[in-house]
Each structure stands twice: as structure tokens, then as C-alpha cells.
Write a protein that holds these residues in place. Structure first.
Motif, PDB file in Angstrom:
ATOM      1  N   CYS A 226       0.846  -3.620   4.289  1.00  0.00           N
ATOM      2  CA  CYS A 226       2.062  -3.741   4.841  1.00  0.00           C
ATOM      3  C   CYS A 226       2.189  -3.139   6.049  1.00  0.00           C
ATOM      4  CB  CYS A 226       3.375  -3.751   3.970  1.00  0.00           C
ATOM      5  SG  CYS A 226       3.767  -1.600   4.154  1.00  0.00           S
ATOM      6  N   THR A 227       3.109  -3.658   6.554  1.00  0.00           N
ATOM      7  CA  THR A 227       3.456  -3.435   8.702  1.00  0.00           C
ATOM      8  C   THR A 227       4.225  -2.132   7.935  1.00  0.00           C
ATOM      9  OG1 THR A 227       4.632  -5.518   8.533  1.00  0.00           O
ATOM     10  CG2 THR A 227       2.328  -4.841   9.761  1.00  0.00           C
ATOM     11  N   ASP A 228       5.132  -1.737   8.744  1.00  0.00           N
ATOM     12  CA  ASP A 228       6.169  -0.815   8.810  1.00  0.00           C
ATOM     13  C   ASP A 228       6.695  -1.287   8.586  1.00  0.00           C
ATOM     14  OD1 ASP A 228       6.321  -1.563  11.081  1.00  0.00           O
ATOM     15  OD2 ASP A 228       7.134   0.990  12.340  1.00  0.00           O
ATOM     16  N   GLY A 229       7.536  -2.488   8.923  1.00  0.00           N
ATOM     17  CA  GLY A 229       8.931  -3.663   8.823  1.00  0.00           C
ATOM     18  C   GLY A 229       9.145  -4.231   7.392  1.00  0.00           C
ATOM     19  N   LEU A 230       8.114  -2.797   6.718  1.00  0.00           N
ATOM     20  CA  LEU A 230       8.881  -3.461   4.644  1.00  0.00           C
ATOM     21  C   LEU A 230       9.039  -1.679   4.890  1.00  0.00           C
ATOM     22  CD1 LEU A 230       8.661  -4.346   1.957  1.00  0.00           C
ATOM     23  CD2 LEU A 230       6.776  -3.646   1.714  1.00  0.00           C
ATOM     24  N   ASN A 231       8.358  -0.632   5.271  1.00  0.00           N
ATOM     25  CA  ASN A 231       8.319   0.383   4.245  1.00  0.00           C
ATOM     26  C   ASN A 231       9.722   1.220   5.039  1.00  0.00           C
ATOM     27  OD1 ASN A 231       5.008   0.546   5.780  1.00  0.00           O
ATOM     28  ND2 ASN A 231       6.511   2.191   6.712  1.00  0.00           N
ATOM     29  N   SER A 232       9.419   0.504   6.580  1.00  0.00           N
ATOM     30  CA  SER A 232      10.961   1.601   7.164  1.00  0.00           C
ATOM     31  C   SER A 232      12.225   0.928   6.727  1.00  0.00           C
ATOM     32  CB  SER A 232      10.735   1.013   8.581  1.00  0.00           C
ATOM     33  OG  SER A 232      11.035  -0.482   9.045  1.00  0.00           O
ATOM     34  N   MET A 233      12.392  -0.546   6.114  1.00  0.00           N
ATOM     35  CA  MET A 233      13.802  -0.729   5.040  1.00  0.00           C
ATOM     36  C   MET A 233      13.467  -0.595   3.878  1.00  0.00           C
ATOM     37  SD  MET A 233      14.940  -2.954   8.143  1.00  0.00           S
ATOM     38  CE  MET A 233      15.485  -1.201   8.533  1.00  0.00           C
ATOM     39  N   LEU A 234      12.385  -0.164   3.103  1.00  0.00           N
ATOM     40  CA  LEU A 234      12.124  -0.186   1.821  1.00  0.00           C
ATOM     41  C   LEU A 234      11.991   1.255   1.920  1.00  0.00           C
ATOM     42  CD1 LEU A 234      11.324  -3.843   0.185  1.00  0.00           C
ATOM     43  CD2 LEU A 234      13.802  -2.943   0.116  1.00  0.00           C
ATOM     44  N   ARG A 235      12.940   2.153   0.860  1.00  0.00           N
ATOM     45  CA  ARG A 235      11.849   3.204   0.308  1.00  0.00           C
ATOM     46  C   ARG A 235      11.150   3.311  -0.572  1.00  0.00           C
ATOM     47  NH1 ARG A 235      15.035   7.973   1.884  1.00  0.00           N
ATOM     48  NH2 ARG A 235      17.193   7.428   2.584  1.00  0.00           N
ATOM     49  N   ASP A 236      10.250   4.139  -0.573  1.00  0.00           N
ATOM     50  CA  ASP A 236       8.923   3.414  -1.616  1.00  0.00           C
ATOM     51  C   ASP A 236       9.361   3.208  -2.883  1.00  0.00           C
ATOM     52  OD1 ASP A 236       7.220   4.234   0.362  1.00  0.00           O
ATOM     53  OD2 ASP A 236       5.586   5.579  -0.885  1.00  0.00           O
ATOM     54  N   GLU A 237      10.558   4.386  -3.541  1.00  0.00           N
ATOM     55  CA  GLU A 237      11.133   3.738  -5.130  1.00  0.00           C
ATOM     56  C   GLU A 237      11.800   2.499  -5.064  1.00  0.00           C
ATOM     57  OE1 GLU A 237      14.226   7.006  -2.717  1.00  0.00           O
ATOM     58  OE2 GLU A 237      11.879   6.458  -2.621  1.00  0.00           O
ATOM     59  N   GLU A 238      12.405   1.988  -3.732  1.00  0.00           N
ATOM     60  CA  GLU A 238      12.142   0.990  -3.636  1.00  0.00           C
ATOM     61  C   GLU A 238      11.810  -0.241  -3.907  1.00  0.00           C
ATOM     62  OE1 GLU A 238      16.937   0.985  -1.623  1.00  0.00           O
ATOM     63  OE2 GLU A 238      14.929   1.638  -0.217  1.00  0.00           O
ATOM     64  N   ILE A 239      10.785   0.264  -3.142  1.00  0.00           N
ATOM     65  CA  ILE A 239       9.332  -1.336  -3.154  1.00  0.00           C
ATOM     66  C   ILE A 239       8.557  -1.300  -4.571  1.00  0.00           C
ATOM     67  CG2 ILE A 239       6.978  -1.352  -2.654  1.00  0.00           C
ATOM     68  CD1 ILE A 239       7.416  -0.314   0.508  1.00  0.00           C
ATOM     69  N   GLU A 240       8.988   0.367  -5.111  1.00  0.00           N
ATOM     70  CA  GLU A 240       8.515   0.204  -7.256  1.00  0.00           C
ATOM     71  C   GLU A 240       9.410  -0.487  -7.493  1.00  0.00           C
ATOM     72  OE1 GLU A 240       7.796   3.465 -10.018  1.00  0.00           O
ATOM     73  OE2 GLU A 240       7.038   4.078  -8.476  1.00  0.00           O
ATOM     74  N   ALA A 241      10.281  -1.158  -7.601  1.00  0.00           N
ATOM     75  CA  ALA A 241      11.030  -1.609  -8.489  1.00  0.00           C
ATOM     76  C   ALA A 241      11.015  -2.681  -8.229  1.00  0.00           C
ATOM     77  CB  ALA A 241      12.938  -1.005  -7.965  1.00  0.00           C
ATOM     78  N   VAL A 242      11.145  -3.203  -6.598  1.00  0.00           N
ATOM     79  CA  VAL A 242      10.490  -4.554  -6.650  1.00  0.00           C
ATOM     80  C   VAL A 242       9.550  -5.125  -7.256  1.00  0.00           C
ATOM     81  CG1 VAL A 242      10.720  -7.042  -4.881  1.00  0.00           C
ATOM     82  CG2 VAL A 242      12.271  -4.584  -4.463  1.00  0.00           C
ATOM     83  N   MET A 243       8.914  -4.558  -7.417  1.00  0.00           N
ATOM     84  CA  MET A 243       7.090  -4.366  -7.396  1.00  0.00           C
ATOM     85  C   MET A 243       7.005  -4.629  -9.174  1.00  0.00           C
ATOM     86  SD  MET A 243       4.582  -3.378  -5.642  1.00  0.00           S
ATOM     87  CE  MET A 243       3.108  -4.799  -5.611  1.00  0.00           C
ATOM     88  N   GLN A 244       8.020  -3.239 -10.290  1.00  0.00           N
ATOM     89  CA  GLN A 244       7.663  -3.630 -11.541  1.00  0.00           C
ATOM     90  C   GLN A 244       8.370  -5.214 -11.782  1.00  0.00           C
ATOM     91  OE1 GLN A 244       6.957  -1.797 -13.752  1.00  0.00           O
ATOM     92  NE2 GLN A 244       6.703   0.194 -13.025  1.00  0.00           N
TER      93      GLN A 244
END
Length: 345
Positions: A226-244
Motif C-alpha cells: 500500500c501507499t501511505d494514503g492507507l496507513n496514514s489514515m488507518l492505524r495498523d490495528e484498524e487495518i488488521e480489524a478490517v482484514m479480520q
């Protein structure tokens, strides 16, 4: 390079890019090839398509351009086009894939070539003089994900059991603060200078200096670039929650991650590329294993309760027998006393 391939890995692909809620043009670029041997750089029309990893592998590339006007878009396009050129079927030889070191060397050369191409374009056209780009690429080959990056575009590995892990390290000012101990990791996300990168492609003062990591492919896992447009908006734990919640449906997962960034402001262009390693048929998936572990754990939790009930029943039964025995014994004692008294009289 032989045409036979004994690698069993199968996978699904998903990718999406979005201009975001603030920018007027999209400077991100990405390309994917499910089969480098076929020379096709296209996303499947059907997100449920399952690919078998071919004898020259698959490639995922994400780039985040920087510069005035359309310069960033040009830089990121040059980067992905150069990677496409280097990973055309006729360029990948037995010597290149001989071992991990030759693979790393070749990927490094590809990134350096992209850096030089961007610099050459900057010299030729004054309108794009200040352009540059980040890059992260994953070459899936022979059971491994070979990941190279320069800048702060990221690579993650998601496992439904163990969760999300960042497998790249940002080339950024804030990451240097964290590495030196001057900033705690938990404060990095909100740091005001978290958009300052220390390495990129196209910087006229510095040669590209990418990093590399090699990871074994595991069934059920998902590779996220991903580009930082994702991880600058979503924290890692939020990304993980979406993927779960969504990782079993690659298309749904891709869209959910993009939407999550947009819902929180979408301050930058955002690009997501996903690759899910599909479990073999008739073989338990990671999710199945997770359920098995959960069920086993639940059974283990119930064991002490069952033991308690059994011991309680046994104790009550023994107590009842003792009471009956005592009652029986008392009755006989009374009869003996009565007989003795009658005999004596």
C-alpha cells in the motif's frame, strides 16, 4: 529455466487505487502480473479467480509519486513501467533465480534502473524537474515473497491467527526517530513530520538505496502492499480489524480498506494491492485451524467443570452408602439390645 513447476501455491489478487478526498489528481500507480511467464499485467475480471504460481512467479508493484503538477504521476508511472520491463518473461533467466542473493541483486538492479530513468526524465523536461516516487514490489517466486522497497510505501503480512505484521520499515524521518530511541513507536502515527521520507527514487542528490526482505509463503496468509494514503489514515490495528472481517473475500477486503481511509478524511491518494495464498483443497485453512484451536481451548476450559461434577457425584454416592450403612448398623444394634434385655429379664 525449465517449464515444469512443482510449486503448489495458489492465490487470488485484488487491487484498487483512489484519488482520495482532498487531492485533485492521483499520483499513485500500481501493476500486477499473476503469471510473469504469460507477460500479462492485468487484474482478473473476476476477483474469485484462483491462479497457480507459475515457474517465473508473479509480481506486485505499488508506487507513490511526488512532485508538482503531474510530475509525481509521471515518476510513479516510470517506476512501474521499469519494473514491468525488468520482469518480462524473456528477462528472467536461470542465473537470476539461482538463489536468494541473485534474486535480491536483480530486484535491486531493477529499482536502481527505475531511479535512473526518473532522473533522466527530470533532466530532459524542466516541467518535471522535482519529481520522485516511492516504490514497494513483491516478487512471488518458488514459495517465497521477495519484497523490495524504497520510501514509505509499505508491505504487510496478514495471518488470520497471528494478525497483521509490517514486514517493511519506512525510510522516513519519524522512523529514524523511533530507531534512535528519540520517539516511542506509539507516537509515530500522530507525529507532525510523518510525511518526510529519507529515501526515494528520483532524488537528484541521492542514489536509490532500497531494502529487501524474503518471506516464505504460507497458505491462508495475505500480502498487502500500500501507499501511505492507507496507513496514514488507518492505524495498523484498524487495518488488521478490517482484514479480520473481510480477508476471505479479496475484492471486499480491498474496497473496505480504501473506504476506511476515505471515511477518516482521505487526505492523500490511496492504493491497495492484496494477494491471498489460497489453501489446498481438502486441507484445513488457517481459519479452520483457528476454529480448531478455539474449539480445543473451549473443551480444555470445560474439563475442570466436568471433573468437578464427576467428583461431586462420586462423593454424594459414597456419602449415601455410608448413611445407609450407618442406618443399617444402628437398626441391628437396637435389635441386639432389645434381645439382650428380654433374655436377661
Amino acid at each position: 529455466m525449465g517449464e515444469t513447476n512443482n510449486n503448489p501455491f495458489k492465490f487470488k489478487l485484488g487491487a484498487q487505487t483512489n484519488v482520495g478526498c482532498v487531492r485533485t489528481n492521483n499520483e499513485d500507480n500500481f501493476v500486477v502480473s499473476a503469471d510473469l511467464n504469460a507477460g500479462e499485467w492485468l487484474l482478473p475480471r473476476d476477483c474469485h479467480t484462483v491462479f497457480t504460481l507459475g515457474n517465473k512467479g508473479a509480481m506486485l508493484v505499488v508506487a507513490d509519486g511526488m512532485g508538482g503538477l503531474e510530475a509525481g504521476e509521471i515518476a510513479s508511472r516510470i517506476a512501474v513501467d521499469t519494473m514491468k520491463e525488468f520482469f518480462s518473461a524473456d528477462k528472467i533467466t536461470d542465473e537470476i533465480v539461482k538463489d536468494a542473493s541473485t534474486i535480491r541483486k536483480y530486484m535491486y538492479e531493477a529499482v536502481v534502473a527505475a531511479d535512473n530513468a526518473i532522473k533522466r526524465k527530470s533532466r530532459e523536461e524542466k516541467s518535471v524537474k522535482s519529481m520522485g516516487t516511492t516504490l514497494v514490489a513483491a516478487w512471488l517466486f518458488d514459495g517465497y515473497a521477495n519484497i523490495i522497497w524504497c520510501g514509505d510505501s509499505r508491505g504487510y503480512l496478514f495471518n488470520p491467527v497471528s494478525g497483521l505484521a509490517q514486514v517493511t520499515k519506512d525510510h522516513s524521518y519519524v522512523q529514524e526517530l523511533v530507531d534512535s530511541g528519540r520517539l516511542l513507536p506509539e507516537y509515530a502515527f500522530d507525529h507532525p513530520d510523518n510525511n518526510i521520507i529519507t529515501r526515494s527514487l528520483g532524488n537528484p542528490q541521492k542514489a536509490a538505496n532500497p531494502d529487501f526482505v524474503r518471506l516464505p509463503l504460507q497458505e491462508g496468509e495475505v500480502i498487502l502492499l500500500c501507499t501511505d494514503g492507507l496507513n496514514s489514515m488507518l492505524r495498523d490495528e484498524e487495518i488488521e480489524a478490517v482484514m479480520q472481517e473481510t480477508s476471505n473475500e479479496i475484492d471486499t477486503c480491498t474496497k473496505a480498506l480504501i473506504q476506511g481511509a476515505l471515511d477518516l478524511g482521505g487526505h492523500d491518494n490511496v492504493t491497495v494491492v492484496l494477494c491471498q495464498i489460497v489453501p489446498e483443497e481438502n486441507k484445513p485453512s488457517v481459519q479452520d485451524m483457528q476454529q480448531t484451536v478455539s474449539t480445543f481451548t473451549e473443551k480444555e476450559r470445560k474439563k475442570p467443570l466436568r471433573k468437578f461434577v464427576l467428583w461431586t457425584v462420586a462423593f454424594v454416592f459414597v456419602l449415601l452408602l455410608a448413611c445407609l450403612a450407618w442406618s443399617f448398623s444402628t437398626a441391628w444394634q437396637n435389635k441386639i439390645i432389645q434381645w439382650y434385655e428380654q433374655t436377661v429379664k
